[in-house]
Design an enzyme around this catalytic site. Sequence first.
Site, short mmCIF file in Angstrom:
data_model
loop_
_atom_site.label_atom_id
_atom_site.label_comp_id
_atom_site.label_asym_id
_atom_site.label_seq_id
_atom_site.Cartn_x
_atom_site.Cartn_y
_atom_site.Cartn_z
N ARG A 48 0.85 -1.19 0.00
CA ARG A 48 0.00 0.00 0.00
C ARG A 48 0.89 1.24 0.00
NH1 ARG A 48 1.69 1.82 4.03
NH2 ARG A 48 0.49 3.75 3.73
N GLY A 49 0.24 2.41 -0.09
CA GLY A 49 0.98 3.66 -0.19
C GLY A 49 1.15 3.99 -1.67
N ALA A 50 0.84 5.22 -2.03
CA ALA A 50 0.72 5.55 -3.46
C ALA A 50 1.98 5.24 -4.27
CB ALA A 50 0.32 7.01 -3.59
N ARG A 86 -6.88 -0.74 -7.36
CA ARG A 86 -7.34 0.33 -6.46
C ARG A 86 -7.45 1.61 -7.30
NH1 ARG A 86 -4.43 1.18 -0.79
NH2 ARG A 86 -6.46 2.05 -0.18
N GLN A 190 -3.08 2.55 9.82
CA GLN A 190 -1.75 2.68 9.21
C GLN A 190 -0.81 3.51 10.09
OE1 GLN A 190 -4.65 3.00 7.62
NE2 GLN A 190 -4.52 2.40 5.47
N ASP A 231 -2.20 10.77 -2.50
CA ASP A 231 -2.48 9.68 -3.44
C ASP A 231 -2.70 10.19 -4.85
OD1 ASP A 231 -3.15 8.42 -0.70
OD2 ASP A 231 -2.96 6.76 -2.13
N ASN A 241 -5.85 12.27 -0.21
CA ASN A 241 -4.97 11.50 0.68
C ASN A 241 -5.88 10.76 1.66
OD1 ASN A 241 -2.25 10.80 1.56
ND2 ASN A 241 -2.74 11.88 3.43
N LYS A 242 -5.26 10.00 2.53
CA LYS A 242 -6.01 9.17 3.49
C LYS A 242 -7.14 9.95 4.14
CE LYS A 242 -5.70 5.71 4.20
NZ LYS A 242 -6.60 4.78 3.44
#
Length: 359
Positions: A48-50, A86, A190, A231, A241-242
């Site tokens: 995960r993570g852009a 995603r 996270q 992201d 973003n998150k």
Amino acid sequence: MSDVVPLRFVPGLGIDALDQTHLPHDVRYVRLATVDAVCEAIGSLRVRGAPLLGLVGAAGLAVAAEREGTKDSVLAAAAERLASARPTAVDLRARTEQALTIALAEPPAHRVERLWAFADQLLASRIAEDRQIGELGAALLPSGTCVLTHCNTGALATGGIGTALGVIRVAWEQGRLAHCYATETRPLLQGARLTAWELAQLEIPSSLLPDTAAASLIASGRVGAILTGADRIAANGDTANKVGTYGLAAVAARHGVPFYIAAPTSTIDRDCPSGAGIPIEFRADAEVGGFGRERWSPGGLGAYNPAFDVTPAELIAAIVTERGVARPPFGQSVAAFFAEQTTGQSGYTGLHSEARDRA
Ligand code: MRU
């Protein structure tokens, strides 16, 4: 500290990925040897993570070429499966499609080798660009700053030193950082599981807070800057973003605390004019009201569970990239990054200088 290694490319066998769903308790690598396995790992947030998703998409296409063959139609279909695993992080689709273009330009017999070489090249760029972001971002922080961050933007999310957490790391190395506050980042934690793990390894003085305590922490005056990753950044600077990032930026504006985004220029989607065009992922109801197999909410309710939100550009003080620090109006400052790429002339030398002057 020993650096976190979230991915290892193993040509002929697949991708060895640090399974982030088991952290912090278990450092366990999982071999992703098929396209289905890569897509499952993306969807379940094992990886995960852009920026890391961009690497996984490109390497995933190498896996596809090895397992499914190198015909144009086979690679195009695999690329689409990977890119759509995603929706929000632009790096996943952009790097996967870039890998496809590169592969299709080669004769079929050379495609596997070329795809692995491209994945290696992307990883090397990530490492170099994260360091640049770290240096430029740290220069924005006055000595003795306490920062607040959200979600996980460290090595686990990029393959380099990270974006926002990379800035925090460099600021700590330079003696500028006094303390890092990290949100838990509900519902998948996270912050509590991944950022806390990375901060502990870096030995940075830190505190974890419930997401719900962030507003009062900012209001208390303890936080000198807020730093998050991204992201997808629209051409006008609106930034996905998150989920929870928008709330932090809004409260930061209310209290005069600068809110910074740290992200590589690959996260800027020039085809997306504003945040209204950013696709937001909604995730399963079961992620809310419990964690893993444990449930603490009675059944009977649905859930509202967006994985990301969009922070309007006017709440962002600066966007720190490997090419420089963009300031509002972002439509112009962000476009200048790409103008330089096209013309070879610097449209933003002054922005680099600004960061250096503050160093
Ligand atoms: O759902 P996740 O864990 O993939 O979300 C990650 C984030 O929102 C990060 O802040 C973002 O990808 C930047 S990573 C450097």
